[in-house]
Scaffold this active site. Sequence first.
Site, PDB file in Angstrom:
ATOM      1  CB  SER A  95      -4.807  -2.068  -9.798  1.00 32.95           C
ATOM      2  OG  SER A  95      -5.539  -1.040  -9.041  1.00 32.95           O
ATOM      3  CE  LYS A 170      -5.573   2.166 -10.416  1.00 30.19           C
ATOM      4  NZ  LYS A 170      -5.718   3.269  -9.619  1.00 30.19           N
ATOM      5  CE  LYS A 239      -0.649  -4.005  -8.953  1.00 34.25           C
ATOM      6  NZ  LYS A 239      -2.075  -3.219  -8.935  1.00 34.25           N
TER       7      LYS A 239
HETATM    8  P1  NDP Z   1      -2.073  -3.537   0.491  1.00 33.18           P
HETATM    9  O1  NDP Z   1      -0.842  -3.929   0.121  1.00 33.18           O
HETATM   10  O2  NDP Z   1      -2.129  -2.278   1.558  1.00 33.18           O
HETATM   11  O3  NDP Z   1      -3.125  -4.655   0.850  1.00 33.18           O
HETATM   12  C1  NDP Z   1      -3.350  -5.656   0.328  1.00 33.18           C
HETATM   13  C2  NDP Z   1      -4.279  -6.530   0.826  1.00 33.18           C
HETATM   14  O4  NDP Z   1      -4.335  -7.822  -0.030  1.00 33.18           O
HETATM   15  C3  NDP Z   1      -4.230  -6.920   2.108  1.00 33.18           C
HETATM   16  O5  NDP Z   1      -5.752  -7.275   2.791  1.00 33.18           O
HETATM   17  C4  NDP Z   1      -3.455  -8.128   2.142  1.00 33.18           C
HETATM   18  O6  NDP Z   1      -3.647  -9.076   3.189  1.00 33.18           O
HETATM   19  C5  NDP Z   1      -4.064  -8.943   0.980  1.00 33.18           C
HETATM   20  N1  NDP Z   1      -3.121  -9.844   0.398  1.00 33.18           N
HETATM   21  C6  NDP Z   1      -1.933  -9.762   0.121  1.00 33.18           C
HETATM   22  N2  NDP Z   1      -1.350 -10.899  -0.562  1.00 33.18           N
HETATM   23  C7  NDP Z   1      -2.255 -11.799  -0.320  1.00 33.18           C
HETATM   24  C8  NDP Z   1      -2.395 -13.186  -0.722  1.00 33.18           C
HETATM   25  N3  NDP Z   1      -1.662 -13.852  -1.373  1.00 33.18           N
HETATM   26  N4  NDP Z   1      -3.558 -13.620  -0.538  1.00 33.18           N
HETATM   27  C9  NDP Z   1      -4.503 -13.186  -0.022  1.00 33.18           C
HETATM   28  N5  NDP Z   1      -4.652 -11.904   0.416  1.00 33.18           N
HETATM   29  C10 NDP Z   1      -3.531 -11.373   0.398  1.00 33.18           C
HETATM   30  O7  NDP Z   1      -2.814  -2.842  -0.972  1.00 33.18           O
HETATM   31  P2  NDP Z   1      -3.979  -1.713  -1.139  1.00 33.18           P
HETATM   32  O8  NDP Z   1      -4.998  -1.955  -0.455  1.00 33.18           O
HETATM   33  O9  NDP Z   1      -3.098  -0.316  -1.189  1.00 33.18           O
HETATM   34  O10 NDP Z   1      -4.311  -2.177  -2.638  1.00 33.18           O
HETATM   35  C11 NDP Z   1      -5.240  -3.048  -3.290  1.00 33.18           C
HETATM   36  C12 NDP Z   1      -5.175  -3.056  -4.783  1.00 33.18           C
HETATM   37  O11 NDP Z   1      -5.951  -1.821  -4.960  1.00 33.18           O
HETATM   38  C13 NDP Z   1      -4.190  -3.158  -5.537  1.00 33.18           C
HETATM   39  O12 NDP Z   1      -4.260  -3.697  -6.716  1.00 33.18           O
HETATM   40  C14 NDP Z   1      -3.730  -1.647  -5.765  1.00 33.18           C
HETATM   41  O13 NDP Z   1      -3.049  -1.341  -6.856  1.00 33.18           O
HETATM   42  C15 NDP Z   1      -5.157  -0.965  -5.781  1.00 33.18           C
HETATM   43  N6  NDP Z   1      -5.267   0.361  -5.502  1.00 33.18           N
HETATM   44  C16 NDP Z   1      -4.776   0.838  -4.396  1.00 33.18           C
HETATM   45  C17 NDP Z   1      -4.767   2.385  -4.005  1.00 33.18           C
HETATM   46  C18 NDP Z   1      -3.972   2.842  -2.729  1.00 33.18           C
HETATM   47  O14 NDP Z   1      -4.144   4.357  -2.721  1.00 33.18           O
HETATM   48  N7  NDP Z   1      -3.612   2.315  -1.769  1.00 33.18           N
HETATM   49  C19 NDP Z   1      -5.589   3.275  -4.929  1.00 33.18           C
HETATM   50  C20 NDP Z   1      -6.148   2.583  -6.203  1.00 33.18           C
HETATM   51  C21 NDP Z   1      -5.690   1.337  -6.378  1.00 33.18           C
HETATM   52  P3  NDP Z   1      -2.720  -8.934   4.699  1.00 33.18           P
HETATM   53  O15 NDP Z   1      -3.534  -8.196   5.446  1.00 33.18           O
HETATM   54  O16 NDP Z   1      -2.734 -10.295   4.976  1.00 33.18           O
HETATM   55  O17 NDP Z   1      -1.545  -8.525   4.150  1.00 33.18           O
END
Ligand code: NDP
Length: 295
Positions: A95, A170, A239
């Site tokens: 997102s 979104k 965010k």
């Molecule tokens: P999480 O915080 O659960 O996971 C984030 C992911 O990004 C992890 O794989 C993390 O790796 C990785 N990450 C974080 N920082 C970095 C970095 N600097 N470099 C590389 N990788 C990084 O987030 P979500 O999965 O919940 O969300 C992901 C996206 O989807 C967001 O934009 C969110 O707004 C959107 N979203 C989420 C929903 C939900 O219900 N959760 C619903 C709809 C959209 P690591 O494992 O190392 O921490």
Amino acid sequence: MQVGFLGLGAIGAPMAAHLAKRGSLTVWNRTVARATEFAALHGARAAATPREAASGAEVVITCLPTSREVEALLEGPDGLEAGLQRGTLLIDCTSGDPGTSRRIAQRLAGKGVAFADAPVSGGVSGAEAGTLTVMVGGDDETFARARPVLSGFGKRIEHLGPVGTGHAMKAVNNALLAVNLIAVGEGLAALVKAGVLARTAVGVLNASSGRSFVSEALVPERVLSGRWPRTFRLALLDKDVGIARTFLHEAGVEGPMLELAGQLLSQARAELGEEADHVEAIRLIERRAGVEIRG
Ligand code: NDP
């Protein structure tokens, strides 16, 4: 089809799991253990670097917290861009924000790599069920290429317009979720304080014109039950509201409702921390009102 998937977070992992069932999948995650565990569980390959995850893939998908992390991932000799070959399609399911995605699309176009923003809605349960709504920004040809891959985890896959429009859609959706979450919490806190049973109040709302996804699903499952599961971080919703505020500003639309919701969410984020779930915003309202919405 060879697909690369980067970002196995709360929503990325169940999305990638569907793709693993359909074909050859290579995954990469910042925390390596998450990628190796995922690969072992779902029969995928774990790449050591973003570059490796992209090399040989026809389609690469990213799902990271914000566009900032996506743009940063492109950089460096082991970065994503180094592995993207001419003709590859990069789909960003983050997102994210429209401006950064337009910049990324332009940068990659020079290398013959197509780009689409394709954020999702439906939560972790929707990702697990493969019923997400996917909001796509990109040109017609890119959308046609992306659609079959997105159908692996998406049910409604909508083409909104050029690059950035998926992110804008979104952000507006999630800003409405935020406004509603806060308003439902405030209203219910007052009703319960006045002696109305929480379950009764929610039941009446859900049979009346004030009902919403918050009152129909989130409140019964998470607030009345007192379960408070952590599936979507409050920090990420904060965010999203920030992206929506910028989007309205750039479109020349006044947005006092979103402005206030953004301020309240930012305060809640500062108070509850980066790991709190978005529904915990209601917990803060409860705490301040000295009441619990349970039953
Ligand atoms: P999480 O915080 O659960 O996971 C984030 C992911 O990004 C992890 O794989 C993390 O790796 C990785 N990450 C974080 N920082 C970095 C970095 N600097 N470099 C590389 N990788 C990084 O987030 P979500 O999965 O919940 O969300 C992901 C996206 O989807 C967001 O934009 C969110 O707004 C959107 N979203 C989420 C929903 C939900 O219900 N959760 C619903 C709809 C959209 P690591 O494992 O190392 O921490």
